[in-house]
Design a protein around this motif. Structure first.
Motif, PDB file in Angstrom:
ATOM      1  N   GLN A  23      45.162  47.889  33.096  1.00  0.00           N
ATOM      2  CA  GLN A  23      45.434  47.015  34.236  1.00  0.00           C
ATOM      3  C   GLN A  23      44.351  45.950  34.393  1.00  0.00           C
ATOM      4  O   GLN A  23      44.645  44.783  34.654  1.00  0.00           O
ATOM      5  CB  GLN A  23      45.546  47.855  35.507  1.00  0.00           C
ATOM      6  N   LEU A  24      43.093  46.345  34.233  1.00  0.00           N
ATOM      7  CA  LEU A  24      41.994  45.381  34.311  1.00  0.00           C
ATOM      8  C   LEU A  24      42.103  44.347  33.197  1.00  0.00           C
ATOM      9  O   LEU A  24      41.896  43.153  33.418  1.00  0.00           O
ATOM     10  CB  LEU A  24      40.647  46.104  34.237  1.00  0.00           C
ATOM     11  N   ALA A  25      42.445  44.810  32.005  1.00  0.00           N
ATOM     12  CA  ALA A  25      42.580  43.881  30.878  1.00  0.00           C
ATOM     13  C   ALA A  25      43.685  42.869  31.136  1.00  0.00           C
ATOM     14  O   ALA A  25      43.542  41.681  30.826  1.00  0.00           O
ATOM     15  CB  ALA A  25      42.858  44.667  29.591  1.00  0.00           C
ATOM     16  N   GLY A  26      44.797  43.325  31.728  1.00  0.00           N
ATOM     17  CA  GLY A  26      45.881  42.405  32.045  1.00  0.00           C
ATOM     18  C   GLY A  26      45.486  41.376  33.080  1.00  0.00           C
ATOM     19  O   GLY A  26      45.837  40.197  32.964  1.00  0.00           O
ATOM     20  N   GLU A  27      44.759  41.797  34.111  1.00  0.00           N
ATOM     21  CA  GLU A  27      44.319  40.861  35.151  1.00  0.00           C
ATOM     22  C   GLU A  27      43.341  39.835  34.610  1.00  0.00           C
ATOM     23  O   GLU A  27      43.374  38.662  34.993  1.00  0.00           O
ATOM     24  CB  GLU A  27      43.667  41.632  36.309  1.00  0.00           C
ATOM     25  N   LEU A  28      42.442  40.268  33.734  1.00  0.00           N
ATOM     26  CA  LEU A  28      41.371  39.396  33.235  1.00  0.00           C
ATOM     27  C   LEU A  28      41.755  38.665  31.954  1.00  0.00           C
ATOM     28  O   LEU A  28      40.984  37.839  31.465  1.00  0.00           O
ATOM     29  CB  LEU A  28      40.099  40.219  32.999  1.00  0.00           C
ATOM     30  N   GLU A  29      42.919  39.028  31.386  1.00  0.00           N
ATOM     31  CA  GLU A  29      43.410  38.412  30.147  1.00  0.00           C
ATOM     32  C   GLU A  29      42.424  38.603  29.002  1.00  0.00           C
ATOM     33  O   GLU A  29      42.062  37.654  28.285  1.00  0.00           O
ATOM     34  CB  GLU A  29      43.719  36.925  30.373  1.00  0.00           C
ATOM     35  N   VAL A  30      41.957  39.835  28.868  1.00  0.00           N
ATOM     36  CA  VAL A  30      41.072  40.212  27.767  1.00  0.00           C
ATOM     37  C   VAL A  30      41.642  41.488  27.150  1.00  0.00           C
ATOM     38  O   VAL A  30      42.614  42.069  27.634  1.00  0.00           O
ATOM     39  CB  VAL A  30      39.621  40.439  28.242  1.00  0.00           C
ATOM     40  N   SER A  31      40.998  41.978  26.088  1.00  0.00           N
ATOM     41  CA  SER A  31      41.433  43.210  25.454  1.00  0.00           C
ATOM     42  C   SER A  31      40.897  44.417  26.216  1.00  0.00           C
ATOM     43  O   SER A  31      39.910  44.324  26.966  1.00  0.00           O
ATOM     44  CB  SER A  31      40.948  43.255  24.004  1.00  0.00           C
ATOM     45  N   VAL A  32      41.528  45.566  25.997  1.00  0.00           N
ATOM     46  CA  VAL A  32      41.043  46.809  26.611  1.00  0.00           C
ATOM     47  C   VAL A  32      39.652  47.143  26.093  1.00  0.00           C
ATOM     48  O   VAL A  32      38.794  47.630  26.837  1.00  0.00           O
ATOM     49  CB  VAL A  32      42.037  47.961  26.322  1.00  0.00           C
ATOM     50  N   ARG A  33      39.397  46.862  24.824  1.00  0.00           N
ATOM     51  CA  ARG A  33      38.069  47.108  24.261  1.00  0.00           C
ATOM     52  C   ARG A  33      37.004  46.306  25.000  1.00  0.00           C
ATOM     53  O   ARG A  33      35.901  46.793  25.264  1.00  0.00           O
ATOM     54  CB  ARG A  33      38.070  46.756  22.764  1.00  0.00           C
ATOM     55  N   THR A  34      37.349  45.060  25.374  1.00  0.00           N
ATOM     56  CA  THR A  34      36.394  44.232  26.125  1.00  0.00           C
ATOM     57  C   THR A  34      36.122  44.848  27.491  1.00  0.00           C
ATOM     58  O   THR A  34      34.982  44.843  27.970  1.00  0.00           O
ATOM     59  CB  THR A  34      36.948  42.811  26.294  1.00  0.00           C
ATOM     60  N   VAL A  35      37.145  45.402  28.132  1.00  0.00           N
ATOM     61  CA  VAL A  35      36.949  46.063  29.427  1.00  0.00           C
ATOM     62  C   VAL A  35      36.001  47.247  29.275  1.00  0.00           C
ATOM     63  O   VAL A  35      35.101  47.448  30.109  1.00  0.00           O
ATOM     64  CB  VAL A  35      38.301  46.517  30.013  1.00  0.00           C
ATOM     65  N   TYR A  36      36.180  48.039  28.205  1.00  0.00           N
ATOM     66  CA  TYR A  36      35.269  49.171  27.983  1.00  0.00           C
ATOM     67  C   TYR A  36      33.820  48.694  27.888  1.00  0.00           C
ATOM     68  O   TYR A  36      32.912  49.299  28.472  1.00  0.00           O
ATOM     69  CB  TYR A  36      35.651  49.916  26.703  1.00  0.00           C
ATOM     70  N   ARG A  37      33.590  47.615  27.140  1.00  0.00           N
ATOM     71  CA  ARG A  37      32.225  47.097  26.993  1.00  0.00           C
ATOM     72  C   ARG A  37      31.687  46.596  28.331  1.00  0.00           C
ATOM     73  O   ARG A  37      30.512  46.796  28.661  1.00  0.00           O
ATOM     74  CB  ARG A  37      32.195  45.979  25.950  1.00  0.00           C
ATOM     75  N   ASP A  38      32.553  45.933  29.116  1.00  0.00           N
ATOM     76  CA  ASP A  38      32.104  45.426  30.417  1.00  0.00           C
ATOM     77  C   ASP A  38      31.751  46.567  31.363  1.00  0.00           C
ATOM     78  O   ASP A  38      30.790  46.475  32.143  1.00  0.00           O
ATOM     79  CB  ASP A  38      33.200  44.548  31.037  1.00  0.00           C
ATOM     80  N   VAL A  39      32.525  47.638  31.330  1.00  0.00           N
ATOM     81  CA  VAL A  39      32.234  48.787  32.191  1.00  0.00           C
ATOM     82  C   VAL A  39      30.892  49.397  31.825  1.00  0.00           C
ATOM     83  O   VAL A  39      30.098  49.780  32.704  1.00  0.00           O
ATOM     84  CB  VAL A  39      33.368  49.825  32.093  1.00  0.00           C
ATOM     85  N   GLU A  40      30.610  49.480  30.525  1.00  0.00           N
ATOM     86  CA  GLU A  40      29.304  49.995  30.099  1.00  0.00           C
ATOM     87  C   GLU A  40      28.182  49.094  30.607  1.00  0.00           C
ATOM     88  O   GLU A  40      27.125  49.575  31.034  1.00  0.00           O
ATOM     89  CB  GLU A  40      29.252  50.091  28.573  1.00  0.00           C
ATOM     90  N   ALA A  41      28.402  47.781  30.592  1.00  0.00           N
ATOM     91  CA  ALA A  41      27.385  46.851  31.088  1.00  0.00           C
ATOM     92  C   ALA A  41      27.165  47.040  32.588  1.00  0.00           C
ATOM     93  O   ALA A  41      26.033  46.962  33.081  1.00  0.00           O
ATOM     94  CB  ALA A  41      27.808  45.416  30.786  1.00  0.00           C
ATOM     95  N   LEU A  42      28.229  47.296  33.335  1.00  0.00           N
ATOM     96  CA  LEU A  42      28.098  47.524  34.774  1.00  0.00           C
ATOM     97  C   LEU A  42      27.359  48.830  35.048  1.00  0.00           C
ATOM     98  O   LEU A  42      26.540  48.912  35.971  1.00  0.00           O
ATOM     99  CB  LEU A  42      29.477  47.549  35.429  1.00  0.00           C
ATOM    100  N   HIS A  43      27.645  49.868  34.231  1.00  0.00           N
ATOM    101  CA  HIS A  43      26.910  51.118  34.369  1.00  0.00           C
ATOM    102  C   HIS A  43      25.416  50.877  34.166  1.00  0.00           C
ATOM    103  O   HIS A  43      24.582  51.358  34.952  1.00  0.00           O
ATOM    104  CB  HIS A  43      27.401  52.140  33.333  1.00  0.00           C
ATOM    105  N   ALA A  44      25.087  50.128  33.127  1.00  0.00           N
ATOM    106  CA  ALA A  44      23.682  49.864  32.819  1.00  0.00           C
ATOM    107  C   ALA A  44      23.001  49.077  33.929  1.00  0.00           C
ATOM    108  O   ALA A  44      21.793  49.203  34.146  1.00  0.00           O
ATOM    109  CB  ALA A  44      23.571  49.108  31.492  1.00  0.00           C
ATOM    110  N   ALA A  45      23.782  48.265  34.659  1.00  0.00           N
ATOM    111  CA  ALA A  45      23.219  47.462  35.748  1.00  0.00           C
ATOM    112  C   ALA A  45      23.124  48.253  37.049  1.00  0.00           C
ATOM    113  O   ALA A  45      22.661  47.717  38.060  1.00  0.00           O
ATOM    114  CB  ALA A  45      24.074  46.220  35.964  1.00  0.00           C
ATOM    115  N   GLY A  46      23.569  49.523  37.038  1.00  0.00           N
ATOM    116  CA  GLY A  46      23.448  50.351  38.234  1.00  0.00           C
ATOM    117  C   GLY A  46      24.614  50.291  39.188  1.00  0.00           C
ATOM    118  O   GLY A  46      24.525  50.797  40.314  1.00  0.00           O
ATOM    119  N   VAL A  47      25.702  49.666  38.805  1.00  0.00           N
ATOM    120  CA  VAL A  47      26.879  49.615  39.678  1.00  0.00           C
ATOM    121  C   VAL A  47      27.534  50.994  39.685  1.00  0.00           C
ATOM    122  O   VAL A  47      27.819  51.557  38.620  1.00  0.00           O
ATOM    123  CB  VAL A  47      27.881  48.543  39.188  1.00  0.00           C
TER     124      VAL A  47
END
Length: 322
Positions: A23-47
């Protein structure tokens, strides 16, 4: 940009709750793999972002977490002020609320974005209705809108174009649509029936019931309206006419006729364009091509050509006496 996309993920989860990677990938018009990488980046930033596995899983923010960032850039701030059309808001009884919301939004913007938003509002004004559209009777619009919002069934006396013109209807409202300055309510006349479209200005009497109504969970108002428009145009243009048009006559076409001209038009040796155009009815086509005067010649259908010839002879006889 990645930073903008990361903020968009936070705002989407903040606004909607749990969302899957797809669902996030569809909203952002990116791949699911890109969403996985972004989530990891948010985890690393403390979100405080968590993922749940399983059929009803997805990503969610820790309960109570909210970002205070708006994430607005200059173009988004300009678009928000441009989208605040005062006319329809006033018709819905929300004119003062819109003004208050814009004032609060403007006050929250940084000075540079505030200046650009003010410039946008000063230089662009949206006025959707056509020049010759009469003012519709919208005295019932606020009550219809309230019924749509609260999910209440309506009893109406409605005026339609065919006999009997004035009819009683029990309407379960799905939503409101503003099209070219005119308001329509999409509603079902009977439980379980397919929703139809009713002009709000044709409602003669209205009573709001206490009976509640909830549209089906899979109903999409925007998608329904697109299908309604497509069906309308398919029913509208049921015939065709083969015509020859001068360059000036061709330039006077618009809408479906202009699109058909571009698709089927062939320029002949004398510079005129031969094309097959959609027509609504014999009567409508007669008026349309008569308005083009000497810049159009209808070749088919024969009955339309004959009717135009008869009208032309009558006009010639009338003006010959002058």
């Amino acid at each position: 940009m990645k930073s903008s996309r990361l903020l968009s993920i936070i705002l989407l989860l903040q606004a909607r709750g749990r969302m899957t990677a797809a669902q996030l990938a569809g909203e952002l018009e990116v791949s699911v793999r890109t969403v996985y990488r972004d989530v990891e980046a948010l985890h690393a930033a403390g979100v405080p972002l968590y993922g749940d596995a399983g059929h009803s899983g997805g990503y969610r923010l820790l309960a109570g977490y909210r970002t205070r960032l708006t994430g607005l850039n200059a173009a988004e701030a300009e678009a928000l002020f441009l989208a605040g059309v005062p006319g329809p808001a006033a018709q819905l009884g929300l004119g003062q609320d819109l003004a208050a919301a814009q004032l609060k939004l403007r006050a929250a913007l940084p000075p540079e974005l505030r200046e650009q938003a003010d410039r946008m509002r000063a230089r662009f004004h949206l006025d959707a209705p056509g020049w010759y559209a009469a003012d519709d009777d919208l005295r019932f619009l606020p009550r219809v809108a309230d019924a749509v919002w609260r999910g209440r069934v309506l009893d109406v006396r409605y005026r339609r174009w065919k006999e009997p013109t004035d009819v009683e209807r029990r309407l379960a409202p799905y939503g409101l649509v503003l099209k070219a300055g005119r308001w329509y309510v999409v509603a079902a006349a009977d439980p379980g029936a397919e929703p139809r479209t009713y002009r709000v200005d044709q409602i003669l009497e209205l009573a709001v019931r206490e009976e509640e109504f909830t549209p089906p969970g899979d109903f999409d108002l925007a998608a329904h309206w697109r299908r309604h428009q497509e069906d309308f145009h398919a029913r509208l243009h049921r015939g065709e006419a083969v015509v020859r048009l001068s360059p000036r006559g061709a330039s006077g076409l618009d809408g479906a006729a202009a699109r058909a001209l571009a698709a089927t038009g062939v320029t002949e040796p004398d510079g005129w364009i031969r094309a097959t155009l959609p027509v609504e009815s014999l009567e409508h086509a007669h008026r349309t091509f008569l308005a083009l005067g000497v810049d159009a010649e209808v070749l088919e259908p024969p009955e339309l050509r004959a009717r135009l010839a008869e009208t032309s002879r009558a006009l010639a006889a009338r003006y010959a006496a002058c």
